[in-house]
Design a protein around this motif. Structure first.
Motif, PDB file in Angstrom:
ATOM      1  N   ARG A  34       0.835  -1.213   0.000  1.00 34.24           N
ATOM      2  CA  ARG A  34       0.000   0.000   0.000  1.00 34.24           C
ATOM      3  C   ARG A  34       0.861   1.252   0.000  1.00 34.24           C
ATOM      4  O   ARG A  34       0.569   2.225  -0.696  1.00 34.24           O
ATOM      5  CB  ARG A  34      -0.942  -0.007   1.211  1.00 34.24           C
ATOM      6  CG  ARG A  34      -2.103  -0.986   1.079  1.00 34.24           C
ATOM      7  CD  ARG A  34      -3.153  -0.759   2.163  1.00 34.24           C
ATOM      8  NE  ARG A  34      -2.631  -0.945   3.507  1.00 34.24           N
ATOM      9  CZ  ARG A  34      -2.531  -2.112   4.126  1.00 34.24           C
ATOM     10  NH1 ARG A  34      -2.935  -3.202   3.523  1.00 34.24           N
ATOM     11  NH2 ARG A  34      -2.040  -2.196   5.348  1.00 34.24           N
ATOM     12  N   ALA A  35       1.940   1.232   0.760  1.00 37.34           N
ATOM     13  CA  ALA A  35       2.831   2.393   0.803  1.00 37.34           C
ATOM     14  C   ALA A  35       3.464   2.626  -0.556  1.00 37.34           C
ATOM     15  O   ALA A  35       3.575   3.774  -1.018  1.00 37.34           O
ATOM     16  CB  ALA A  35       3.904   2.188   1.868  1.00 37.34           C
ATOM     17  N   LEU A  36       3.865   1.574  -1.225  1.00 38.74           N
ATOM     18  CA  LEU A  36       4.462   1.689  -2.546  1.00 38.74           C
ATOM     19  C   LEU A  36       3.431   2.219  -3.536  1.00 38.74           C
ATOM     20  O   LEU A  36       3.731   3.097  -4.342  1.00 38.74           O
ATOM     21  CB  LEU A  36       5.014   0.333  -2.988  1.00 38.74           C
ATOM     22  CG  LEU A  36       5.781   0.294  -4.309  1.00 38.74           C
ATOM     23  CD1 LEU A  36       6.968   1.244  -4.251  1.00 38.74           C
ATOM     24  CD2 LEU A  36       6.252  -1.111  -4.609  1.00 38.74           C
ATOM     25  N   ASP A  37       2.209   1.692  -3.463  1.00 41.34           N
ATOM     26  CA  ASP A  37       1.138   2.184  -4.338  1.00 41.34           C
ATOM     27  C   ASP A  37       0.884   3.664  -4.087  1.00 41.34           C
ATOM     28  O   ASP A  37       0.682   4.442  -5.026  1.00 41.34           O
ATOM     29  CB  ASP A  37      -0.162   1.393  -4.108  1.00 41.34           C
ATOM     30  CG  ASP A  37      -0.068  -0.042  -4.612  1.00 41.34           C
ATOM     31  OD1 ASP A  37       0.872  -0.324  -5.405  1.00 41.34           O
ATOM     32  OD2 ASP A  37      -0.914  -0.856  -4.212  1.00 41.34           O
ATOM     33  N   GLY A  38       0.885   4.077  -2.822  1.00 45.13           N
ATOM     34  CA  GLY A  38       0.676   5.484  -2.481  1.00 45.13           C
ATOM     35  C   GLY A  38       1.775   6.357  -3.050  1.00 45.13           C
ATOM     36  O   GLY A  38       1.512   7.443  -3.593  1.00 45.13           O
ATOM     37  N   ALA A  39       3.015   5.910  -2.973  1.00 51.40           N
ATOM     38  CA  ALA A  39       4.143   6.682  -3.502  1.00 51.40           C
ATOM     39  C   ALA A  39       4.031   6.806  -5.012  1.00 51.40           C
ATOM     40  O   ALA A  39       4.288   7.874  -5.578  1.00 51.40           O
ATOM     41  CB  ALA A  39       5.459   6.023  -3.107  1.00 51.40           C
ATOM     42  N   GLU A  40       3.628   5.733  -5.663  1.00 54.99           N
ATOM     43  CA  GLU A  40       3.459   5.781  -7.116  1.00 54.99           C
ATOM     44  C   GLU A  40       2.316   6.718  -7.500  1.00 54.99           C
ATOM     45  O   GLU A  40       2.430   7.476  -8.462  1.00 54.99           O
ATOM     46  CB  GLU A  40       3.202   4.373  -7.661  1.00 54.99           C
ATOM     47  CG  GLU A  40       4.415   3.478  -7.604  1.00 54.99           C
ATOM     48  CD  GLU A  40       4.114   2.032  -8.003  1.00 54.99           C
ATOM     49  OE1 GLU A  40       5.075   1.279  -8.179  1.00 54.99           O
ATOM     50  OE2 GLU A  40       2.929   1.685  -8.133  1.00 54.99           O
ATOM     51  N   ALA A  41       1.228   6.714  -6.741  1.00 54.94           N
ATOM     52  CA  ALA A  41       0.095   7.606  -7.018  1.00 54.94           C
ATOM     53  C   ALA A  41       0.516   9.059  -6.858  1.00 54.94           C
ATOM     54  O   ALA A  41       0.146   9.923  -7.663  1.00 54.94           O
ATOM     55  CB  ALA A  41      -1.079   7.276  -6.098  1.00 54.94           C
ATOM     56  N   ILE A  42       1.303   9.342  -5.818  1.00 54.29           N
ATOM     57  CA  ILE A  42       1.795  10.712  -5.604  1.00 54.29           C
ATOM     58  C   ILE A  42       2.657  11.132  -6.790  1.00 54.29           C
ATOM     59  O   ILE A  42       2.542  12.251  -7.302  1.00 54.29           O
ATOM     60  CB  ILE A  42       2.583  10.799  -4.279  1.00 54.29           C
ATOM     61  CG1 ILE A  42       1.625  10.673  -3.101  1.00 54.29           C
ATOM     62  CG2 ILE A  42       3.355  12.103  -4.193  1.00 54.29           C
ATOM     63  CD1 ILE A  42       2.325  10.516  -1.765  1.00 54.29           C
ATOM     64  N   ALA A  43       3.510  10.259  -7.244  1.00 50.12           N
ATOM     65  CA  ALA A  43       4.376  10.575  -8.380  1.00 50.12           C
ATOM     66  C   ALA A  43       3.544  10.855  -9.624  1.00 50.12           C
ATOM     67  O   ALA A  43       3.820  11.819 -10.363  1.00 50.12           O
ATOM     68  CB  ALA A  43       5.342   9.431  -8.634  1.00 50.12           C
ATOM     69  N   ARG A  44       2.525  10.068  -9.867  1.00 50.42           N
ATOM     70  CA  ARG A  44       1.666  10.290 -11.040  1.00 50.42           C
ATOM     71  C   ARG A  44       0.942  11.623 -10.931  1.00 50.42           C
ATOM     72  O   ARG A  44       0.840  12.368 -11.905  1.00 50.42           O
ATOM     73  CB  ARG A  44       0.666   9.134 -11.170  1.00 50.42           C
ATOM     74  CG  ARG A  44       1.279   7.872 -11.752  1.00 50.42           C
ATOM     75  CD  ARG A  44       0.200   6.872 -12.163  1.00 50.42           C
ATOM     76  NE  ARG A  44      -0.628   6.447 -11.034  1.00 50.42           N
ATOM     77  CZ  ARG A  44      -0.320   5.443 -10.213  1.00 50.42           C
ATOM     78  NH1 ARG A  44       0.786   4.755 -10.404  1.00 50.42           N
ATOM     79  NH2 ARG A  44      -1.124   5.127  -9.223  1.00 50.42           N
ATOM     80  N   ARG A  45       0.433  11.936  -9.733  1.00 53.29           N
ATOM     81  CA  ARG A  45      -0.263  13.224  -9.539  1.00 53.29           C
ATOM     82  C   ARG A  45       0.681  14.389  -9.767  1.00 53.29           C
ATOM     83  O   ARG A  45       0.317  15.374 -10.406  1.00 53.29           O
ATOM     84  CB  ARG A  45      -0.858  13.283  -8.135  1.00 53.29           C
ATOM     85  CG  ARG A  45      -2.214  12.587  -8.070  1.00 53.29           C
ATOM     86  CD  ARG A  45      -2.895  12.862  -6.744  1.00 53.29           C
ATOM     87  NE  ARG A  45      -2.944  11.560  -6.081  1.00 53.29           N
ATOM     88  CZ  ARG A  45      -2.578  11.309  -4.853  1.00 53.29           C
ATOM     89  NH1 ARG A  45      -2.172  12.248  -4.080  1.00 53.29           N
ATOM     90  NH2 ARG A  45      -2.650  10.097  -4.371  1.00 53.29           N
ATOM     91  N   ARG A  46       1.888  14.274  -9.269  1.00 51.71           N
ATOM     92  CA  ARG A  46       2.849  15.373  -9.453  1.00 51.71           C
ATOM     93  C   ARG A  46       3.196  15.544 -10.924  1.00 51.71           C
ATOM     94  O   ARG A  46       3.315  16.669 -11.417  1.00 51.71           O
ATOM     95  CB  ARG A  46       4.110  15.106  -8.636  1.00 51.71           C
ATOM     96  CG  ARG A  46       3.895  15.372  -7.163  1.00 51.71           C
ATOM     97  CD  ARG A  46       5.178  15.294  -6.408  1.00 51.71           C
ATOM     98  NE  ARG A  46       4.930  15.537  -4.986  1.00 51.71           N
ATOM     99  CZ  ARG A  46       5.825  15.406  -4.044  1.00 51.71           C
ATOM    100  NH1 ARG A  46       7.053  15.035  -4.377  1.00 51.71           N
ATOM    101  NH2 ARG A  46       5.531  15.646  -2.795  1.00 51.71           N
ATOM    102  N   LEU A  47       3.375  14.436 -11.615  1.00 52.15           N
ATOM    103  CA  LEU A  47       3.653  14.525 -13.041  1.00 52.15           C
ATOM    104  C   LEU A  47       2.473  15.157 -13.778  1.00 52.15           C
ATOM    105  O   LEU A  47       2.666  15.997 -14.675  1.00 52.15           O
ATOM    106  CB  LEU A  47       3.962  13.148 -13.613  1.00 52.15           C
ATOM    107  CG  LEU A  47       5.329  12.567 -13.254  1.00 52.15           C
ATOM    108  CD1 LEU A  47       5.445  11.133 -13.760  1.00 52.15           C
ATOM    109  CD2 LEU A  47       6.425  13.433 -13.846  1.00 52.15           C
ATOM    110  N   ALA A  48       1.249  14.768 -13.407  1.00 49.32           N
ATOM    111  CA  ALA A  48       0.050  15.330 -14.046  1.00 49.32           C
ATOM    112  C   ALA A  48      -0.046  16.821 -13.734  1.00 49.32           C
ATOM    113  O   ALA A  48      -0.360  17.638 -14.622  1.00 49.32           O
ATOM    114  CB  ALA A  48      -1.188  14.588 -13.576  1.00 49.32           C
ATOM    115  N   MET A  49       0.217  17.214 -12.468  1.00 50.89           N
ATOM    116  CA  MET A  49       0.146  18.626 -12.093  1.00 50.89           C
ATOM    117  C   MET A  49       1.207  19.416 -12.840  1.00 50.89           C
ATOM    118  O   MET A  49       0.944  20.526 -13.347  1.00 50.89           O
ATOM    119  CB  MET A  49       0.346  18.785 -10.581  1.00 50.89           C
ATOM    120  CG  MET A  49      -0.872  18.365  -9.786  1.00 50.89           C
ATOM    121  SD  MET A  49      -0.655  18.396  -7.995  1.00 50.89           S
ATOM    122  CE  MET A  49       0.353  19.791  -7.687  1.00 50.89           C
ATOM    123  N   ASN A  50       2.401  18.883 -12.971  1.00 45.10           N
ATOM    124  CA  ASN A  50       3.467  19.571 -13.695  1.00 45.10           C
ATOM    125  C   ASN A  50       3.108  19.712 -15.166  1.00 45.10           C
ATOM    126  O   ASN A  50       3.392  20.745 -15.790  1.00 45.10           O
ATOM    127  CB  ASN A  50       4.774  18.803 -13.546  1.00 45.10           C
ATOM    128  CG  ASN A  50       5.364  18.971 -12.173  1.00 45.10           C
ATOM    129  OD1 ASN A  50       5.029  19.918 -11.474  1.00 45.10           O
ATOM    130  ND2 ASN A  50       6.237  18.075 -11.770  1.00 45.10           N
TER     131      ASN A  50
END
Length: 164
Positions: free
Chosen positions: A144-160
């Motif tokens: 779950r922690a790994l999935d959360g980190a990956e989701a954060i990375a995707r959101r940051r990439l989308a926001m950028n």
């Protein structure tokens, strides 16, 4: 260019976290291997102890059989002696009583050892099941922690990407 810069920033932020999670998962794998080896060693020790007890119990059973055979021979001799003199009946009776008493004590000891062995096996099984459940829960938590980190990375990439 700004997209590449944003991706590099996101990558530099997320990459250490992902590496940290990978290290944690690898360490947990090693912990699981060590725990498994420990459980195998304990199981081996209990198996060896059980085998030793079985060997001792076989010796006791052999002793009982020898005593029973001896008792049968002694009774035959007693019958012959009784026909001749009738003197040895009391001694043979006492010997038979002692053999029966010893057989009863040995049977009680055997039952007690068997109950103890059953309890040890059940306890080992319960402890192994509890360890397995803790490890499974920890693996799920790490996933779950790994999935959360990956989701954060995707959101940051989308926001950028949206900011460009």
């Amino acid at each position: 260019e700004s997209l590449e810069a944003a991706a590099a920033v996101a990558s530099s932020t997320i990459a250490p976290k992902l590496d940290e999670l990978k290290e944690a998962v690898a360490k947990r794998g090693e912990d699981v291997k060590l725990a498994l080896a420990s459980a195998r060693l304990q199981s081996s020790s209990l198996t060896a102890d059980a085998e030793a007890r079985k060997a001792r119990l076989r010796g006791v059973v052999d002793d009982i059989k020898r005593l029973e055979e001896r008792l049968a021979r002694d009774r035959d001799r007693a019958d012959a002696a009784r026909l001749q003199a009738g003197r040895d009946e009391d001694a043979l009776s006492e010997e038979a009583d002692a053999a029966r008493s010893k057989a009863a004590r040995d049977a009680d000891d055997l039952d007690a050892l068997a109950r103890r062995l059953d309890g040890s096996e059940e306890q080992c099984k319960a402890e192994a099941a509890a360890r397995f459940e803790r490890r499974r829960a920890r693996r799920a938590e790490l996933a779950r922690a790994l999935d959360g980190a990956e989701a954060i990375a995707r959101r940051r990439l989308a926001m950028n990407a949206e900011l460009r």
